[in-house]
Write a protein that holds these residues in place. Structure first.
Motif, PDB file in Angstrom:
ATOM      1  N   ALA A   1       8.606   3.506 -11.430  1.00  0.00           N
ATOM      2  CA  ALA A   1       8.942   4.185 -10.185  1.00  0.00           C
ATOM      3  C   ALA A   1       9.479   3.170  -9.182  1.00  0.00           C
ATOM      4  CB  ALA A   1       7.701   4.863  -9.621  1.00  0.00           C
ATOM      5  N   THR A   2      10.408   3.625  -8.347  1.00  0.00           N
ATOM      6  CA  THR A   2      10.931   2.782  -7.277  1.00  0.00           C
ATOM      7  C   THR A   2      10.785   3.561  -5.980  1.00  0.00           C
ATOM      8  OG1 THR A   2      13.132   3.677  -7.628  1.00  0.00           O
ATOM      9  CG2 THR A   2      12.608   1.619  -8.759  1.00  0.00           C
ATOM     10  N   GLY A   3      11.006   2.896  -4.865  1.00  0.00           N
ATOM     11  CA  GLY A   3      10.929   3.614  -3.593  1.00  0.00           C
ATOM     12  C   GLY A   3       9.865   3.021  -2.699  1.00  0.00           C
ATOM     13  N   PRO A   4       9.617   3.691  -1.562  1.00  0.00           N
ATOM     14  CA  PRO A   4       8.688   3.124  -0.583  1.00  0.00           C
ATOM     15  C   PRO A   4       7.277   3.010  -1.140  1.00  0.00           C
ATOM     16  CG  PRO A   4       9.244   5.386  -0.006  1.00  0.00           C
ATOM     17  CD  PRO A   4      10.149   5.001  -1.134  1.00  0.00           C
ATOM     18  N   LYS A   5       6.629   1.935  -0.757  1.00  0.00           N
ATOM     19  CA  LYS A   5       5.278   1.675  -1.242  1.00  0.00           C
ATOM     20  C   LYS A   5       4.249   2.485  -0.446  1.00  0.00           C
ATOM     21  CE  LYS A   5       6.899  -1.656  -3.895  1.00  0.00           C
ATOM     22  NZ  LYS A   5       7.462  -1.199  -5.153  1.00  0.00           N
ATOM     23  N   TYR A   6       3.132   2.703  -1.086  1.00  0.00           N
ATOM     24  CA  TYR A   6       2.032   3.453  -0.464  1.00  0.00           C
ATOM     25  C   TYR A   6       1.684   2.870   0.906  1.00  0.00           C
ATOM     26  CZ  TYR A   6      -2.726   5.274   0.208  1.00  0.00           C
ATOM     27  OH  TYR A   6      -3.861   5.862   0.727  1.00  0.00           O
ATOM     28  N   ALA A   7       1.554   1.537   0.966  1.00  0.00           N
ATOM     29  CA  ALA A   7       1.162   0.885   2.222  1.00  0.00           C
ATOM     30  C   ALA A   7       2.168   1.171   3.338  1.00  0.00           C
ATOM     31  CB  ALA A   7       1.025  -0.617   2.005  1.00  0.00           C
ATOM     32  N   GLU A   8       3.440   1.392   2.951  1.00  0.00           N
ATOM     33  CA  GLU A   8       4.483   1.646   3.953  1.00  0.00           C
ATOM     34  C   GLU A   8       4.502   3.104   4.400  1.00  0.00           C
ATOM     35  OE1 GLU A   8       7.359  -1.518   1.560  1.00  0.00           O
ATOM     36  OE2 GLU A   8       7.983   0.565   1.796  1.00  0.00           O
ATOM     37  N   VAL A   9       4.128   4.017   3.526  1.00  0.00           N
ATOM     38  CA  VAL A   9       4.300   5.443   3.834  1.00  0.00           C
ATOM     39  C   VAL A   9       2.988   6.177   4.123  1.00  0.00           C
ATOM     40  CG1 VAL A   9       6.416   5.610   2.464  1.00  0.00           C
ATOM     41  CG2 VAL A   9       4.213   6.152   1.401  1.00  0.00           C
ATOM     42  N   VAL A  10       1.861   5.526   3.900  1.00  0.00           N
ATOM     43  CA  VAL A  10       0.589   6.250   3.999  1.00  0.00           C
ATOM     44  C   VAL A  10       0.406   6.877   5.383  1.00  0.00           C
ATOM     45  CG1 VAL A  10      -0.752   4.169   4.584  1.00  0.00           C
ATOM     46  CG2 VAL A  10      -1.887   6.139   3.543  1.00  0.00           C
ATOM     47  N   SER A  11       0.887   6.206   6.429  1.00  0.00           N
ATOM     48  CA  SER A  11       0.712   6.742   7.780  1.00  0.00           C
ATOM     49  C   SER A  11       1.675   7.887   8.066  1.00  0.00           C
ATOM     50  CB  SER A  11       0.888   5.632   8.817  1.00  0.00           C
ATOM     51  OG  SER A  11       2.180   5.088   8.689  1.00  0.00           O
TER      52      SER A  11
ATOM     53  N   GLU B   1     -11.727   1.471  -4.724  1.00  0.00           N
ATOM     54  CA  GLU B   1     -11.028   0.937  -5.901  1.00  0.00           C
ATOM     55  C   GLU B   1      -9.561   1.369  -5.896  1.00  0.00           C
ATOM     56  OE1 GLU B   1     -13.123   1.817  -9.487  1.00  0.00           O
ATOM     57  OE2 GLU B   1     -11.730   0.703 -10.750  1.00  0.00           O
ATOM     58  N   ALA B   2      -9.334   2.636  -5.560  1.00  0.00           N
ATOM     59  CA  ALA B   2      -7.966   3.150  -5.537  1.00  0.00           C
ATOM     60  C   ALA B   2      -7.135   2.447  -4.472  1.00  0.00           C
ATOM     61  CB  ALA B   2      -7.983   4.651  -5.284  1.00  0.00           C
ATOM     62  N   ASP B   3      -7.720   2.217  -3.301  1.00  0.00           N
ATOM     63  CA  ASP B   3      -6.981   1.563  -2.219  1.00  0.00           C
ATOM     64  C   ASP B   3      -6.423   0.215  -2.661  1.00  0.00           C
ATOM     65  OD1 ASP B   3      -7.121   3.513  -0.324  1.00  0.00           O
ATOM     66  OD2 ASP B   3      -8.842   2.680   0.742  1.00  0.00           O
ATOM     67  N   GLY B   4      -7.211  -0.504  -3.435  1.00  0.00           N
ATOM     68  CA  GLY B   4      -6.769  -1.813  -3.894  1.00  0.00           C
ATOM     69  C   GLY B   4      -5.641  -1.743  -4.910  1.00  0.00           C
ATOM     70  N   GLU B   5      -5.565  -0.634  -5.648  1.00  0.00           N
ATOM     71  CA  GLU B   5      -4.567  -0.533  -6.722  1.00  0.00           C
ATOM     72  C   GLU B   5      -3.301   0.197  -6.310  1.00  0.00           C
ATOM     73  OE1 GLU B   5      -7.216  -0.425 -10.756  1.00  0.00           O
ATOM     74  OE2 GLU B   5      -6.991   1.457  -9.696  1.00  0.00           O
ATOM     75  N   ILE B   6      -3.442   1.098  -5.344  1.00  0.00           N
ATOM     76  CA  ILE B   6      -2.333   2.002  -5.050  1.00  0.00           C
ATOM     77  C   ILE B   6      -1.379   1.437  -3.995  1.00  0.00           C
ATOM     78  CG2 ILE B   6      -3.361   3.335  -3.156  1.00  0.00           C
ATOM     79  CD1 ILE B   6      -2.464   5.890  -4.565  1.00  0.00           C
ATOM     80  N   LYS B   7      -1.833   0.448  -3.235  1.00  0.00           N
ATOM     81  CA  LYS B   7      -1.077   0.020  -2.057  1.00  0.00           C
ATOM     82  C   LYS B   7       0.338  -0.486  -2.374  1.00  0.00           C
ATOM     83  CE  LYS B   7      -3.031  -4.665  -1.580  1.00  0.00           C
ATOM     84  NZ  LYS B   7      -3.628  -4.776  -2.918  1.00  0.00           N
ATOM     85  N   ASP B   8       0.526  -1.048  -3.557  1.00  0.00           N
ATOM     86  CA  ASP B   8       1.843  -1.578  -3.910  1.00  0.00           C
ATOM     87  C   ASP B   8       2.630  -0.638  -4.821  1.00  0.00           C
ATOM     88  OD1 ASP B   8       1.502  -3.947  -2.461  1.00  0.00           O
ATOM     89  OD2 ASP B   8       0.355  -4.842  -4.101  1.00  0.00           O
ATOM     90  N   LEU B   9       2.131   0.575  -5.006  1.00  0.00           N
ATOM     91  CA  LEU B   9       2.836   1.530  -5.871  1.00  0.00           C
ATOM     92  C   LEU B   9       3.813   2.367  -5.052  1.00  0.00           C
ATOM     93  CD1 LEU B   9      -0.098   2.723  -8.183  1.00  0.00           C
ATOM     94  CD2 LEU B   9       1.382   0.708  -8.375  1.00  0.00           C
ATOM     95  N   SER B  10       4.818   2.893  -5.738  1.00  0.00           N
ATOM     96  CA  SER B  10       5.893   3.622  -5.060  1.00  0.00           C
ATOM     97  C   SER B  10       5.640   5.120  -5.038  1.00  0.00           C
ATOM     98  CB  SER B  10       7.223   3.366  -5.778  1.00  0.00           C
ATOM     99  OG  SER B  10       7.565   2.005  -5.683  1.00  0.00           O
ATOM    100  N   LEU B  11       5.922   5.717  -3.884  1.00  0.00           N
ATOM    101  CA  LEU B  11       5.783   7.161  -3.739  1.00  0.00           C
ATOM    102  C   LEU B  11       6.818   7.871  -4.607  1.00  0.00           C
ATOM    103  CD1 LEU B  11       4.678   9.730  -2.280  1.00  0.00           C
ATOM    104  CD2 LEU B  11       6.452   9.341  -0.562  1.00  0.00           C
TER     105      LEU B  11
END
Lengths: 145, 142
Positions: A20-30, A129-139
């Motif tokens: 997957a590509t695109g904005p990362k979780y940390a960028e879009v979560v808000s 646990e999820a927060d640590g793994e998902i932050k760099d994944l793409s929406l």
């Protein structure tokens, strides 16, 4: 070509395709839509690129909600109740859990070696646990496409 | 120049090794279902139930070849009772049991002994095999 070279070539192919590509979780979560307090939210994410060619459909109570795309995440909002996540490759692995109003659940899609192809195992993980793994994944904004 | 006997040995070993590997993976895919017995949960009455905090980490067998670790410091809230014991749900965390599939689960304690698991989706009790594990806990009554 020796068996070892074949295995390396296949591993390289499986590692390098279809992430997957695109904005990362940390960028879009808000910016994600607020959760209706009468609903619960279920996140699906696949942190590993190993076996990237294996991307089975992910079903929630028998209805497709997306695929197991490596390095990607998506979510669905659902009414409180009992849920079953399933992913089928050479075998089908299921996960059952409850969802409460205003609750957020995290389902990690883990790749596991299989006999012929890899298999996806849906695992329920806690928020920390999820927060640590998902932050760099793409929406994946439209996981059904 | 290779010795023909060595070549023969290698060619017979590789398929056998691959076969063993495939069999191992195949067996990993054949975990039995988590044992389930129909169960009727009697919910805890009142706004809040008691909680416990696990004082020492413990490992509990599920009976499917898998086991689960109950972490030190994890907090559990009493949500009801089964015939087999009191049912405790994790607070701020998740707990699952695994066999052929994975199920969200709550602990079932008879006193301080883990006698099994309650599966809330399946409305079922899954007994822990063997001698029940004693769980060291600190109780906090409401």
């Amino acid at each position: 070509m020796t068996i070892a070279r074949w295995l390396v070539a296949v591993a390289m192919l499986l590692l390098g395709t279809g992430c997957a590509t695109g904005p990362k979780y940390a960028e879009v979560v808000s910016t994600l839509p607020a959760l209706d307090p009468s609903q619960g939210r279920i996140y699906f994410y696949r942190p590993s690129a190993f076996g990237a060619a294996v991307q089975p459909d992910i079903k929630l109570n028998g209805v497709k909600v997306g695929t197991a795309k490596p390095h990607g995440f998506y979510f669905v909002d659902r009414a409180p109740g009992d849920y079953e996540v399933s992913a089928a490759t050479e075998t089908e692995k299921k996960l059952t859990f409850t969802l409460e109003a205003a609750q957020q659940r995290f389902v990690r899609l883990k790749i596991q070696l299989g006999v012929l192809v890899g298999r996806i195992v849906p695992e329920l993980v806690d928020r920390a646990e999820a927060d640590g793994e998902i932050k760099d994944l793409s929406l994946i904004p439209d996981p059904l496409k | 120049m290779r010795h023909p006997r060595i070549r023969t040995a290698r060619s017979s070993w590789c398929p056998r090794g691959l076969l063993s590997f495939a069999l191992m993976l195949g067996l990993a895919a054949c975990a039995p279902e988590v044992v389930r017995q129909p169960a009727q949960l009697t919910p805890t009455t009142g706004a809040s139930g008691a909680t416990i905090e696990v004082a020492e980490e413990a490992s509990v067998a599920v009976g499917t070849g898998y086991s689960r670790v109950i972490r030190r410091g994890s907090v559990w809230s009493r949500v009801g009772r089964l015939v087999q014991g009191e049912v405790w749900k994790p607070v701020g965390g998740v707990f699952t049991v695994e066999g052929a599939h994975i199920h969200e689960a709550y602990l079932v304690l008879d006193g301080d002994r883990v006698v099994g698991f309650y599966l809330p989706v399946e409305h079922a009790f899954s007994p822990a095999p063997g001698t029940p594990t004693r769980l060291s806990v600190r109780r906090r009554d409401p």
